[in-house]
Design an enzyme around this catalytic site. Structure first.
Site, PDB file in Angstrom:
ATOM      1  N   LYS A  73       0.889  -1.245   0.108  1.00 41.21           N
ATOM      2  CA  LYS A  73      -0.250   0.059   0.005  1.00 41.21           C
ATOM      3  C   LYS A  73       0.955   1.186   0.158  1.00 41.21           C
ATOM      4  O   LYS A  73       0.259   2.258  -0.451  1.00 41.21           O
ATOM      5  CB  LYS A  73      -1.088  -0.028   1.237  1.00 41.21           C
ATOM      6  N   ARG A  74       1.923   1.127   0.668  1.00 45.45           N
ATOM      7  CA  ARG A  74       2.813   2.265   0.595  1.00 45.45           C
ATOM      8  C   ARG A  74       3.800   2.646  -0.630  1.00 45.45           C
ATOM      9  O   ARG A  74       3.996   3.775  -0.797  1.00 45.45           O
ATOM     10  CB  ARG A  74       3.934   2.068   1.829  1.00 45.45           C
TER      11      ARG A  74
END
Length: 472
Positions: free
Chosen positions: A241-242
């Site tokens: 997600k990062r």
């Protein structure tokens, strides 16, 4: 044979960029061959599947323009069909009941791991004709996997992949409570929906042998498999997600056009010569599974920015304006309000200066509302001491018979000549006065969009600000 592909997401989260690429590849292949594209929602994980995730998937596909010919079809609506196939397999002997307890299976697994063996079911119940005396609870149903020879998958991306059947255990196809498992329902769905080509991520490659063998046990020819390499982040690592595993709707909300995202996705693992920009019709014409890259591809945000700006400049302004309107709305601006500038003209004026629609909306805010304050550096450089110039501009612009770009340009040139100044010494104070900052489209186009009344009001306001600074 009608080519039929399917996109089969699990609704346990949003439609991420990898899933969207898979959907695109399936859609393109079906469209190229005049076939069918099926949307199947694999929602048998009842604990993790949510209506919100289903809506996010449907919303993402709709935004991208990937229409489906059948579906959405839900696996939870087909449990009776799965039970019927399991009953048939039990009757034909291609499946059997397994009564082993959870404790026995855990002990078996621990012993195998201690011996550094691959954990697999040992087939204790494979030849039973009746329940053992120590049987407790409801049995699971296992597929009677062939243990001799090999299973060959002629993958269209990976090539020939050979699996040793001795390494494939008798997987569970129905749990003790009767609910079917993933590898089984996928097979029944592909069989019933007459799927001819399965294009999916290569994390499913190992499932292909098990699924092929179940299909063969059901006397069905397996589909053509094409397992696509994963997408990596900019550093060449697995997406998180990062680092880029964002949802499709996140790209929309960040100000990207669907055409740009589609073009970006198709080039993540596929190529047609050196071409970078494709129309949708070109993608359909050129796309072939054989041209999918064999190695993983990496995200390149700068390429997406470049594509997005290309499409903002080349697509019809009315189309871009439709997408821009939502981003203006997010800023509290009603682009359709009475007296508001024409949003299509805003697109034409700003496309060269924006990489995303979010940037375009923010840069265009001053067209719709008076800037709350001037950019401090720009005001100090261009407005301080510019009172006489601004007053001259008001006089020249007020005198114009027609509010047209060419007339506005001549008026500004006339003020510059009258005061023996270079054009920039007049245009920049004017730009800061009307926009609040040092950057805008060409000043004549900017003033046309703002209109006579708004323009003059803002110049007068700036002149008062400049006079106040001079008197301070």
């Amino acid at each position: 044979m009608t080519v039929t592909t399917r996109f089969a997401p699990s609704p346990t989260g949003f439609l991420h960029i990898g899933g969207a690429r898979t959907a695109l590849f399936c859609w393109l292949y079906a469209r190229r061959h005049g076939g069918r594209f099926v949307l199947r929602i694999e929602d048998t994980d009842l604990e993790r599947s949510t209506p919100e995730a289903i809506n996010a998937i449907l919303e993402g596909l709709s935004w991208l323009g990937l229409d489906y010919d059948e579906g959405p079809l839900y696996q939870t609506h087909r449990f009776e069909r799965y039970r019927a196939v399991i009953d048939r397999m039990l009757e034909e002997g291609t499946a059997y009941r397994c009564y082993c307890s959870k404790e026995r299976l855990e002990g078996l697994r621990a012993d195998q791991q201690a011996r550094k063996e691959k954990p697999r079911y040992d087939g204790r119940c494979r030849e039973l004709t009746e329940p053992p005396a120590d049987a407790e609870g409801q049995p699971v149903i296992r597929f009677r996997q062939p243990h001799e020879g090999h299973t060959v998958v002629n993958d269209r991306v990976k090539g020939k992949v050979i699996f040793d059947n001795a390494e494939l255990d008798d997987l569970i196809i129905a749990r003790g409570d009767g609910t079917p498992t993933y590898n089984f329902v996928v097979v029944v769905d592909d069989m019933d929906m007459e799927i001819t080509h399965v294009i999916r991520g290569d994390d499913h490659l190992n499932n292909s042998a098990r699924q092929s063998n179940i299909l063969k046990a059901l006397a069905v020819e397996p589909p053509v498999y094409a397992h696509v390499p994963m997408i990596l982040d900019e550093a060449g690592k697995k997406l998180s997600k990062r680092t880029g595993a964002a949802s499709v709707t996140d790209y929309r909300d960040a100000g990207y056009l669907p055409e740009a995202v589609i073009n970006y996705l198709v080039r993540l693992g596929w190529a047609h010569g050196d071409q970078e920009v494709f129309t949708l019709d070109e993608m359909i014409e050129y796309f072939d599974i054989a041209d999918i890259n064999h190695s993983a591809s990496s995200l390149n945000p700068s390429k997406l920015d470049w594509l997005n700006q290309h499409y903002m400049k080349t697509l019809p302004p009315a189309h871009v304006a439709r997408h821009l309107a939502g981003h203006l709305g997010a800023l509290g601006i009603d682009p359709g309000a009475e007296g508001a500038p024409d949003i299509e003209a805003i697109v034409e004026a700003q496309a060269e200066r924006s990489k995303t629609l979010v940037e375009m909306a923010e840069n265009s805010r001053f067209f719709y509302e008076m800037p709350a304050r001037y950019d401090e550096k720009a005001a100090r450089k261009h407005l301080a001491g510019a009172g006489p110039i601004l007053e001259a501009l008001v006089g020249a612009l007020e005198a114009l018979e027609h509010w047209r770009a060419e007339d506005i340009h001549q008026a500004v040139v006339g003020v510059a000549e009258e005061h023996e100044l270079k054009m920039g010494k007049v245009a920049q104070p004017l730009r800061v006065a009307v926009s609040g900052g040092p950057v805008s489209p060409p000043i004549d186009a900017t003033l046309v969009l703002l209109g006579r009344q708004t323009t003059l009001a803002r110049i007068n306001r700036a002149a008062e600000w400049a006079a106040a600074q001079d008197g301070a």
